[in-house]
Design an enzyme around this catalytic site. Structure first.
Site, short mmCIF file in Angstrom:
data_model
loop_
_atom_site.label_atom_id
_atom_site.label_comp_id
_atom_site.label_asym_id
_atom_site.label_seq_id
_atom_site.Cartn_x
_atom_site.Cartn_y
_atom_site.Cartn_z
N ASP A 11 59.25 21.33 41.95
CA ASP A 11 58.20 21.67 42.90
C ASP A 11 58.30 20.71 44.07
O ASP A 11 58.35 19.50 43.87
CB ASP A 11 56.82 21.55 42.25
CG ASP A 11 56.55 22.69 41.28
OD1 ASP A 11 57.32 23.67 41.28
OD2 ASP A 11 55.58 22.60 40.51
N ASP A 130 53.11 34.85 37.58
CA ASP A 130 52.20 33.96 36.87
C ASP A 130 51.27 34.84 36.04
O ASP A 130 50.60 35.72 36.58
CB ASP A 130 51.38 33.12 37.88
CG ASP A 130 52.27 32.15 38.64
OD1 ASP A 130 53.32 31.75 38.10
OD2 ASP A 130 51.92 31.80 39.79
#
Lengths: 259, 208
Positions: A11, A130
Site C-alpha cells: 500500500d 472488497d
C-alpha cells in the site's frame, strides 16, 4: 504445470509505503522501491501496488514510484487504487504497470471494466473486490456483500454475482479481498475464496488475513485460489518471501523455486 | 551494441517493458513503427499482446508485415514474443486470421477439459528445452517463465519446436527456424532467467 503465485501487496500513500490494518490507522513503513527490489531478489512472483493517496493532486507521485520499480523489477507489476478511467489505466501502463486493478470505480460504473479490457487487454485487467460476510438475503444470496471506500460503504451487491459480472465484462483476474479478515492475520476467508474460484474460469487471488504460512497453503488448496496475496506478514520481517515459497513447496504446493 | 535493436511497434500493447528489460542487459533498443527503420535494424524484437486480427490489420497497414518478412529473409536475428510468435505462423484461430506465415503451422485456442484450469494460462510455468538452441543455452531443469495467453503455437514441423511447457497438455513454448526465434512466454517479465535469454539474443548471430 502452472505454479501457484505468491504476490506481495504494497500500500502506497504519497509515494511511501503504508500497511493498513482494517483499512484504518495506516502507518508508514518505508520506501516502496526498496521493498520491491528486496522481494524481487528474494523470489517474489508478482507485485501489487495499491495507491491509497487521499488527495488527488498527489496522485502523480504514484507514477514515479511505478516507473522507478519497473526499471529494476522484472516480474509482473500490478497497480490499483483510484483507477477511474481508461486514461488512468493507460498512464499507469506507460509508467510500467503490467496489470491494472479496478475496484470502487468499477462498482460505481461497471462499464469501466469493459472499457479497460478493450484498451489494454482482458488479461491486464484485475477486478479487485472488497467483500464482507452478511446474513443471506434477497440482495446478497451468497451471504457476501461488496463494500467500497476501503470497507466503509456497503453496496447491497452480492459478492458472487459481482465476481461473475466482472468476468463477463472482461476482467482477466479477480482479487477476492475479505474485508473482515484484512489485517487480522487470522487466515483467509476460505469459503468465500473457494466459492468464487469454483464459479469463474479466470484466475482468483486470495487476499486478506494472511498471518502464517499455513494460511497460504489453505488458500491455495482448500480455498482453490491460483495465487495468495500477502502484506504485513512479509513487510515487517516476520517471514521472508523465499521462506514462504520454500515451505509451501515442501508442503506439496507447486511453486516457482528457481529465481 | 553498436546498432540498436528495433522493437516493432504495431499497436499491440505496452512495449516499454521489453525496452526496459533490454536496457537492464545493456542493450539499447528503440521502439519503432517505421518500416525503413525496421529494414535498417541489426536485430529485431517482435513483441505483442492483444488479438491476432487487429495486430495483422495494423502490421499490413503500416507496411511492417513486409518489412518484417524482409528482415527475416535477410538473415537478421528476430525474436518474437507471445503474440509476436503466434502471428509468425500461417494462421490463427483467433479472429480466424491469416498471419505472417514465417513458420508453417497455426495458432490454436486452449480447449481444456479440467474445470480447475483457467484460461488464460497465466503465471509461471516450467520451460523444457527439447533440442539445443543458442538462445536456450543455460536454461536449467525447473526454470520457470511468465506466461499470459489463451492461444498457443502449433507448428507443423516438430523440428521447429525448441521447448515445451505443460498446461493440460504439452504445447510449444519456443519455436524457431534459422534466424527467427519465438517464445510464448514473456522474458521481460520472467526475472533473472528471462533477462538471461534477452541477453543471449542481443549477442546471437542468427545461427542455430
Amino acid at each position: 504445470m502452472l505454479s501457484k503465485r505468491l504476490i506481495a501487496c504494497l500500500d502506497v500513500r504519497d509515494g511511501k509505503l503504508a500497511k493498513s490494518v482494517r483499512f484504518v490507522n495506516t502507518k508508514d513503513i518505508g520506501d516502496p522501491v526498496e521493498k520491491a527490489r528486496e522481494y524481487y531478489a528474494d523470489g517474489l512472483d508478482e507485485l501489487v501496488f495499491y495507491d491509497i493517496t487521499a488527495s488527488s493532486d498527489k496522485r502523480a507521485i504514484m507514477l514515479d514510484v511505478v516507473e522507478a520499480v519497473a526499471k529494476e523489477v522484472f516480474i509482473p507489476l500490478s497497480v490499483g487504487g483510484g483507477v477511474r478511467s481508461v486514461a488512468d489505466a493507460t498512464d499507469l501502463r506507460l509508467a510500467g504497470a503490467e496489470k491494472i486493478n479496478v475496484n470502487s470505480a468499477a462498482v460505481a460504473r461497471p462499464a469501466l471494466i469493459a472499457e479497460c479490457a478493450e484498451a489494454i487487454g482482458n488479461q491486464n485487467v484485475v477486478l479487485s473486490m472488497d467483500i464482507r460476510q452478511v446474513p443471506e438475503s434477497a440482495d446478497c444470496p451468497s451471504g457476501y456483500e461488496i463494500v467500497i471506500n476501503g470497507g466503509r460503504t456497503p453496496m447491497g451487491i452480492d459478492g458472487l454475482a459481482w465476481a461473475l459480472e466482472g468476468e463477463r465484462l472482461g476482467a482477466g483476474e479477480l482479487v477476492v479481498n475479505a474485508i473482515d479478515a484484512d489485517g487480522t492475520r487470522d487466515g483467509y476467508e476460505l469459503k468465500l475464496t473457494a466459492m468464487i474460484a469454483e464459479a469463474v474460469r479466470i484466475p482468483v487471488i486470495a487476499s486478506g488475513g494472511a498471518g502464517k504460512p499455513e494460511h497460504l497453503k489453505e488458500a491455495l488448496t482448500t480455498g482453490k485460489a491460483d495465487a495468495a496475496l500477502v502484506a504485513s506478514m512479509v513487510h515487517y520481517g516476520d517471514y521472508r518471501v523465499s521462506e514462504l515459497k520454500r515451505w509451501l513447496h515442501q508442503e506439496g504446493v507447486k511453486m516457482r523455486m528457481s529465481w | 551494441m553498436a546498432d540498436p535493436i528495433v522493437i516493432i511497434d504495431y499497436d499491440a500493447g505496452n512495449l516499454r517493458s521489453v525496452q526496459r528489460a533490454c536496457a537492464e542487459v545493456g542493450a539499447q533498443a528503440v521502439i519503432s513503427n517505421d518500416p525503413t527503420q525496421v529494414k535498417a535494424a541489426s536485430r529485431i524484437i517482435f513483441p505483442g499482446v492483444g488479438a491476432a486480427g487487429s495486430a495483422m490489420v495494423s502490421l499490413r497497414r503500416n507496411g511492417l508485415a513486409d518489412a518484417l518478412r524482409g528482415a527475416v529473409g535477410d538473415g537478421k536475428p528476430v525474436l518474437g514474443i507471445c503474440l509476436g510468435l503466434q502471428i509468425s505462423l500461417r494462421h490463427s484461430e483467433e479472429n480466424d486470421t491469416e498471419t505472417l506465415g514465417l513458420i508453417p503451422g497455426e495458432t490454436r485456442r486452449f480447449r481444456l477439459d479440467r474445470p480447475e484450469l483457467k484460461i488464460p494460462h497465466m503465471g509461471w510455468n516450467e520451460v523444457r528445452p527439447v533440442q539445443p538452441h543458442p538462445l536456450l543455452d543455460g536454461i536449467e531443469a525447473g526454470d520457470e517463465f511468465y506466461f499470459v495467453h489463451a492461444y498457443y503455437p502449433a507448428p507443423e514441423d516438430q523440428a521447429c519446436v525448441y521447448a515445451r511447457t505443460t498446461y493440460e497438455d504439452d504445447f510449444a513454448a519456443a519455436v524457431g527456424r534459422g534466424n527467427y526465434f519465438g517464445v510464448q512466454f514473456h522474458p521481460e517479465k520472467s526475472g533473472r532467467v528471462g533477462l538471461a535469454l534477452l541477453d543471449r539474443f542481443t549477442r546471437w548471430d542468427g545461427q542455430c
